[in-house]
Structures are given as structure tokens and as C-alpha cells.
Motif scaffolding. Structure first.
Motif, PDB file in Angstrom:
ATOM      1  N   ASP A   1     105.253  -2.348  49.119  1.00 24.70           N
ATOM      2  CA  ASP A   1     106.658  -3.195  48.494  1.00 24.70           C
ATOM      3  C   ASP A   1     107.361  -2.141  49.086  1.00 24.70           C
ATOM      4  OD1 ASP A   1     107.745  -3.903  46.802  1.00 24.70           O
ATOM      5  OD2 ASP A   1     106.433  -3.499  45.368  1.00 24.70           O
ATOM      6  N   ARG A   2     108.457  -2.739  49.842  1.00 30.78           N
ATOM      7  CA  ARG A   2     110.418  -1.965  50.087  1.00 30.78           C
ATOM      8  C   ARG A   2     110.201  -2.370  48.455  1.00 30.78           C
ATOM      9  NH1 ARG A   2     107.472  -2.110  54.759  1.00 30.78           N
ATOM     10  NH2 ARG A   2     106.863  -1.233  55.825  1.00 30.78           N
ATOM     11  N   GLY A   3     111.054  -2.371  48.019  1.00 33.99           N
ATOM     12  CA  GLY A   3     111.862  -3.500  47.062  1.00 33.99           C
ATOM     13  C   GLY A   3     112.538  -4.637  47.729  1.00 33.99           C
ATOM     14  N   ARG A   4     111.994  -5.456  48.750  1.00 37.85           N
ATOM     15  CA  ARG A   4     113.472  -6.285  49.247  1.00 37.85           C
ATOM     16  C   ARG A   4     112.290  -7.734  48.524  1.00 37.85           C
ATOM     17  NH1 ARG A   4     111.124  -3.480  53.570  1.00 37.85           N
ATOM     18  NH2 ARG A   4     112.438  -2.035  54.746  1.00 37.85           N
ATOM     19  N   THR A   5     113.093  -8.892  49.141  1.00 36.45           N
ATOM     20  CA  THR A   5     112.653 -10.398  48.848  1.00 36.45           C
ATOM     21  C   THR A   5     111.595 -10.041  49.737  1.00 36.45           C
ATOM     22  OG1 THR A   5     114.379 -11.053  49.421  1.00 36.45           O
ATOM     23  CG2 THR A   5     114.968 -10.819  47.153  1.00 36.45           C
ATOM     24  N   VAL A   6     111.521 -11.873  49.200  1.00 40.58           N
ATOM     25  CA  VAL A   6     110.814 -12.667  50.320  1.00 40.58           C
ATOM     26  C   VAL A   6     111.048 -12.567  51.027  1.00 40.58           C
ATOM     27  CG1 VAL A   6     109.494 -14.330  51.101  1.00 40.58           C
ATOM     28  CG2 VAL A   6     108.834 -13.100  48.971  1.00 40.58           C
ATOM     29  N   GLU A   7     112.109 -13.056  52.014  1.00 42.49           N
ATOM     30  CA  GLU A   7     113.084 -13.825  52.487  1.00 42.49           C
ATOM     31  C   GLU A   7     113.822 -12.316  53.006  1.00 42.49           C
ATOM     32  OE1 GLU A   7     116.603 -15.848  51.824  1.00 42.49           O
ATOM     33  OE2 GLU A   7     115.930 -17.505  50.873  1.00 42.49           O
ATOM     34  N   GLN A   8     113.864 -11.295  52.597  1.00 45.98           N
ATOM     35  CA  GLN A   8     115.115  -9.789  53.254  1.00 45.98           C
ATOM     36  C   GLN A   8     113.037  -9.616  53.541  1.00 45.98           C
ATOM     37  OE1 GLN A   8     116.085  -7.733  49.376  1.00 45.98           O
ATOM     38  NE2 GLN A   8     118.011  -8.310  50.555  1.00 45.98           N
ATOM     39  N   GLU A   9     112.199  -9.479  53.557  1.00 47.62           N
ATOM     40  CA  GLU A   9     110.883  -8.189  54.105  1.00 47.62           C
ATOM     41  C   GLU A   9     111.031  -9.663  55.517  1.00 47.62           C
ATOM     42  OE1 GLU A   9     109.089  -6.363  53.034  1.00 47.62           O
ATOM     43  OE2 GLU A   9     107.812  -6.377  54.471  1.00 47.62           O
ATOM     44  N   LEU A  10     110.956 -10.813  55.389  1.00 45.46           N
ATOM     45  CA  LEU A  10     110.705 -12.211  56.297  1.00 45.46           C
ATOM     46  C   LEU A  10     111.894 -11.054  58.013  1.00 45.46           C
ATOM     47  CD1 LEU A  10     109.690 -15.050  55.552  1.00 45.46           C
ATOM     48  CD2 LEU A  10     108.190 -14.054  56.635  1.00 45.46           C
ATOM     49  N   VAL A  11     113.278 -11.338  57.010  1.00 52.11           N
ATOM     50  CA  VAL A  11     114.547 -10.334  58.463  1.00 52.11           C
ATOM     51  C   VAL A  11     113.856  -9.110  58.848  1.00 52.11           C
ATOM     52  CG1 VAL A  11     116.475  -9.492  58.310  1.00 52.11           C
ATOM     53  CG2 VAL A  11     115.767 -12.068  57.363  1.00 52.11           C
ATOM     54  N   TYR A  12     113.097  -8.123  57.865  1.00 54.13           N
ATOM     55  CA  TYR A  12     112.248  -7.267  58.089  1.00 54.13           C
ATOM     56  C   TYR A  12     111.780  -6.953  59.154  1.00 54.13           C
ATOM     57  CZ  TYR A  12     111.108  -1.989  57.861  1.00 54.13           C
ATOM     58  OH  TYR A  12     110.329  -0.887  58.771  1.00 54.13           O
ATOM     59  N   GLN A  13     110.653  -8.077  58.816  1.00 56.92           N
ATOM     60  CA  GLN A  13     109.498  -7.886  59.806  1.00 56.92           C
ATOM     61  C   GLN A  13     109.492  -7.897  60.369  1.00 56.92           C
ATOM     62  OE1 GLN A  13     106.731  -6.201  59.015  1.00 56.92           O
ATOM     63  NE2 GLN A  13     106.797  -5.493  56.621  1.00 56.92           N
ATOM     64  N   ALA A  14     110.767  -9.415  60.932  1.00 59.34           N
ATOM     65  CA  ALA A  14     111.084 -10.097  62.514  1.00 59.34           C
ATOM     66  C   ALA A  14     111.503  -8.954  62.913  1.00 59.34           C
ATOM     67  CB  ALA A  14     111.961 -11.628  62.224  1.00 59.34           C
ATOM     68  N   LYS A  15     112.345  -8.160  62.629  1.00 64.78           N
ATOM     69  CA  LYS A  15     113.756  -6.947  63.242  1.00 64.78           C
ATOM     70  C   LYS A  15     112.785  -5.513  63.727  1.00 64.78           C
ATOM     71  CE  LYS A  15     117.693  -3.594  62.337  1.00 64.78           C
ATOM     72  NZ  LYS A  15     117.826  -3.211  61.073  1.00 64.78           N
ATOM     73  N   LEU A  16     111.386  -5.336  62.489  1.00 64.03           N
ATOM     74  CA  LEU A  16     110.762  -4.321  63.027  1.00 64.03           C
ATOM     75  C   LEU A  16     109.786  -4.880  64.798  1.00 64.03           C
ATOM     76  CD1 LEU A  16     109.914  -2.004  62.372  1.00 64.03           C
ATOM     77  CD2 LEU A  16     107.804  -2.967  60.850  1.00 64.03           C
ATOM     78  N   ARG A  17     109.728  -6.557  64.189  1.00 61.48           N
ATOM     79  CA  ARG A  17     108.706  -7.168  65.532  1.00 61.48           C
ATOM     80  C   ARG A  17     109.624  -6.734  67.157  1.00 61.48           C
ATOM     81  NH1 ARG A  17     107.517 -11.864  63.900  1.00 61.48           N
ATOM     82  NH2 ARG A  17     105.231 -11.245  62.855  1.00 61.48           N
ATOM     83  N   GLU A  18     110.612  -7.101  66.905  1.00 64.59           N
ATOM     84  CA  GLU A  18     111.195  -6.276  67.683  1.00 64.59           C
ATOM     85  C   GLU A  18     111.824  -4.918  68.415  1.00 64.59           C
ATOM     86  OE1 GLU A  18     115.279  -8.455  68.883  1.00 64.59           O
ATOM     87  OE2 GLU A  18     114.989 -10.604  67.166  1.00 64.59           O
ATOM     88  N   ILE A  19     111.635  -4.312  67.300  1.00 62.05           N
ATOM     89  CA  ILE A  19     112.014  -2.787  67.511  1.00 62.05           C
ATOM     90  C   ILE A  19     110.525  -2.568  68.342  1.00 62.05           C
ATOM     91  CG2 ILE A  19     111.889  -0.519  66.372  1.00 62.05           C
ATOM     92  CD1 ILE A  19     113.798  -1.597  64.488  1.00 62.05           C
ATOM     93  N   ARG A  20     109.184  -3.225  68.061  1.00 67.51           N
ATOM     94  CA  ARG A  20     107.657  -2.288  68.796  1.00 67.51           C
ATOM     95  C   ARG A  20     107.922  -2.893  69.664  1.00 67.51           C
ATOM     96  NH1 ARG A  20     103.733  -2.861  63.451  1.00 67.51           N
ATOM     97  NH2 ARG A  20     102.683  -3.482  65.254  1.00 67.51           N
ATOM     98  N   GLN A  21     108.739  -4.264  70.317  1.00 67.37           N
ATOM     99  CA  GLN A  21     107.902  -4.710  71.247  1.00 67.37           C
ATOM    100  C   GLN A  21     108.876  -3.769  72.274  1.00 67.37           C
ATOM    101  OE1 GLN A  21     109.200  -9.047  71.042  1.00 67.37           O
ATOM    102  NE2 GLN A  21     107.275  -9.206  70.137  1.00 67.37           N
ATOM    103  N   ALA A  22     110.383  -3.462  71.573  1.00 63.91           N
ATOM    104  CA  ALA A  22     111.141  -2.912  72.747  1.00 63.91           C
ATOM    105  C   ALA A  22     110.237  -1.487  72.955  1.00 63.91           C
ATOM    106  CB  ALA A  22     112.366  -2.511  71.984  1.00 63.91           C
TER     107      ALA A  22
END
Lengths: 214, 162
Positions: A138-159
Motif C-alpha cells: 500500500d503506497r497510498g495511491r488510488t487504483v488508477e495511480q497504482e496501475l499507471v505506476y505498475q505499467a511504468k515499473l514494468r517498463e523500467i524493469r524491462q529496460a
């Protein structure tokens, strides 16, 4: 002092803070060697202190290398086990953290080289061994913010994953452990210019891959 | 700052250090002044800053609460294991042992190749086949020689002949 507190100070943009950090780092260097010498003499409590000081940085470093939390913890245990096994022959000839990260890097690179990471990387959709869906912190984000964050994280991890393993290790040490070129060179047992070359190429690849995230 | 660092070849290192905030204050200020008039450096520094910020977003997972407990269990298991297992697990690097092992192998091979050939077992000596006639002839020859010898010695010891 906990190493994370050192890191958080170093991350500040203040230049004066950086000078203060150098003094803190020097004191930490002497402290680590002193603790390890006590472990050599059979003081178990000093090993506990070393573990307390470096546990987080070692696990996080390996986690970012192998991108799997369970594997990172398993390898980090092996790192500390090796430190404990070598206590009898320890000589404070080099920086303790250099030695520690050399072991961690060696284990991480071996794990990547053996190709054991192909199916083991943490996935957000992955279920835990008991069948329950993974609980996201729980990082204090809304579901949408969390989804955006996870998508960003996935890209960083792939990079990061797309980088050759040695470049990956160099970036992890430079970015997250805030090590200097000399220390990275000592960990990777190569020259300082080779480290610079590794980092330039790695950041160049990352700039290309992550450019759209700005 | 005289000239563009990207043209001088040290631009990448400068941009990296600037992004990591490890440049000395006067160097950082000089680079910022240069960036205000150099689009290439400005773009590169901005791109590097974006990467830096993106990487900052990667916060690691929380660590298992029983990490230490597991580690101490492993240490205890190791300490209770027999001595040969501990010896096997010791952090000995096998790398220096490799050339020594290879040299030993070469020496053994050389010794085996250069050792004298085993002496062949003596073959059974084949006796020549002797015919009965040959034996008889040989006996006759001996008798004849003996007679000649007796005659000559008697002649030699006879006083009349002297």
C-alpha cells in the motif's frame, strides 16, 4: 548509523551534505572493518550488527539484478553466509562493502548467466505458492495511480533487464548504491575506464528505452 | 566552460555526474551556464535526468520478516554439519588449483609415456631337434679324438724317442 540513512542524505541535492557524507562514509568504513574483526574473534553480536547495517542494501541490490524477491533473499542469505564462513581469514585490506558487493554481484551474475531468471521474474499477475493473488504494498495511491505506476515499473524493469548483466550491475551500484567509479571497478574487478564505458553505454540504452516516459 | 564538452569527448561523463549530482558546485554551475547556450548538452542532460527520475520510481519490495531467522538457521546447520562438509563448503576458489591440476596431469602423462617398456617375458627356448645319427656321429668323433690324444701323449712321454 543505518546505511539507508547515509543513502538518503547522499541523495539530497545539497553539496555540503555530500562532504558530510564522505566523513560519514569514512567512519562507516572503519566501523565495518572493526565489526568484522570482532566477528573473526568470535563475537556473534557484531555479525548481527553487520547484518542489520547491510541487509537492506544487499537484498535490494540483488533484487534489482535478478528481479525476483524470493531469489534475491535466497542469494542475499548466501552472501551473508559466505561472509560468516570467511570470518576466520578476514583481513581489512579492502573496503568491507566492496567485498560484500563483490560477493553479491558474483552470485547475481552467476544466477543470470545460468538462465534461471527466464521464468522466475516477479510478475504482477503471478499468484503466490498458496494460490492467493499477490498483495501489492500500500503506497497510498488510488487504483488508477497504482496501475499507471505498475505499467511504468514494468517498463523500467524491462529496460533494466535488456541491459547486459555487467552493465546492469554497474548501473545498480552507481544509481542505487551511489558508489564511485573506483569502488564499482573494484567490485567488478575491472578498470575505472571500463566502468565508465559500461555506464555510458548502459545509460545510453536506458535513455533510448525510457525516453517516452518523460 | 570553454567549448562544448560533447565535442571534447568528456561530455558523457560530465552529464552522468551532473545527473547524479556528484559534480563539484563550481563545475555544476559552469555546466549549467554552458547548457543555457548549448541545445545538445541541454537535451542530453534532460534525457539523463528523465532516466534518473524513472529509476527513482523503482522502489523495491519489502523484505521478509523472517530473513534473519532463516539465515541464522542456515548458519547453525552449517556449524553442526560434519567437518568434511564444512571443508567442502569453504570459500576456496578452485581457479588457482586448475593450472596446478593441469600441470600434475601433464607430468603424470609424461611419466607414463617415458617409462621403460616392460621387459618381455623370455620366450621358451626351443631345443634343436637332434637326430640319433648325429649323436652317434658325435660320439664317434669324440672317441677318435680321444684316441689321437692318447697316441700323441704316449709319443711325447716315450724316452726312446728323446
Amino acid at each position: 548509523m543505518h546505511p539507508e540513512s547515509i543513502d538518503s542524505q547522499a541523495a539530497q541535492p545539497s553539496w555540503n551534505g555530500r562532504v558530510k557524507d564522505n566523513r560519514v562514509a569514512h567512519a562507516a568504513l572503519e566501523r565495518d572493518a572493526e565489526l568484522m574483526l570482532r566477528v573473526r574473534e568470535g563475537d556473534q553480536a557484531s555479525f548481527g550488527l553487520l547484518l542489520e547495517l547491510h541487509r537492506v542494501s544487499v537484498i535490494h541490490f540483488i533484487y534489482r539484478m535478478v528481479q525476483n524477491q524470493a531469489v534475491a533473499e535466497e542469494l542475499a542469505q548466501e552472501v551473508f553466509l559466505r561472509v560468516y564462513r570467511s570470518r576466520g581469514t578476514y583481513e581489512p585490506t579492502a573496503k568491507f562493502t566492496t567485498w560484500l558487493f563483490r560477493i553479491a554481484t558474483h552470485l547475481g551474475l552467476n544466477w543470470i548467466r545460468d538462465g534461471r531468471n527466464e521464468k522466475l521474474q516477479d510478475s504482477l499477475d503471478q499468484e503466490t505458492s498458496d494460490g492467493a493473488t499477490r498483495q501489492l504494498p500500500d503506497r497510498g495511491r488510488t487504483v488508477e495511480q497504482e496501475l499507471v505506476y505498475q505499467a511504468k515499473l514494468r517498463e523500467i524493469r524491462q529496460a533494466i533487464e535488456s541491459l547486459p548483466s555487467k552493465q546492469r550491475a554497474a548501473v545498480m551500484m552507481h544509481k542505487y548504491e551511489e558508489m564511485e567509479y573506483t569502488q564499482i571497478a573494484n567490485v567488478l574487478t575491472c578498470s575505472e575506464s571500463a566502468v565508465k564505458s559500461l555506464l555510458f553505454r548502459a545509460y545510453e540504452s536506458l535513455r533510448t528505452r525510457l525516453a517516452h516516459m518523460a | 566552460m570553454e567549448g562544448c564538452p560533447l565535442e571534447k569527448g568528456n561530455g558523457a561523463e560530465l552529464v552522468l555526474s551532473y545527473g547524479a549530482r556528484t559534480l563539484a558546485p563550481d563545475q555544476a554551475a559552469a555546466f549549467e551556464r554552458h547548457m543555457s547556450s548549448c541545445a545538445a548538452c541541454r537535451e542530453l542532460a534532460a534525457a539523463q535526468q528523465d532516466v534518473w527520475s524513472a529509476l527513482d520510481a523503482w522502489t523495491p519490495e519489502p523484505i521478509s520478516p523472517n530473513f534473519d531467522e532463516k539465515l541464522y538457521q542456515r548458519i547453525l546447520q552449517e556449524e553442526q554439519s560434519p567437518w568434511w562438509q564444512r571443508l567442502f563448503r569453504a570459500n576456496w576458489s578452485l581457479r588457482p588449483a586448475m593450472p596446478v591440476a593441469a600441470a600434475c596431469g601433464v607430468l603424470i602423462a609424461a611419466f607414463l609415456l617415458r617409462s621403460p617398456q616392460p621387459i618381455p617375458a623370455p620366450q621358451s627356448f626351443s631345443q634343436p631337434k637332434v637326430g640319433i645319427e648325429q649323436v652317434e656321429r658325435a660320439l664317434d668323433d669324440i672317441d677318435m679324438l680321444r684316441q689321437i690324444g692318447v697316441e700323441s701323449s704316449s709319443q711325447a712321454h716315450s724316452p726312446e724317442k728323446i
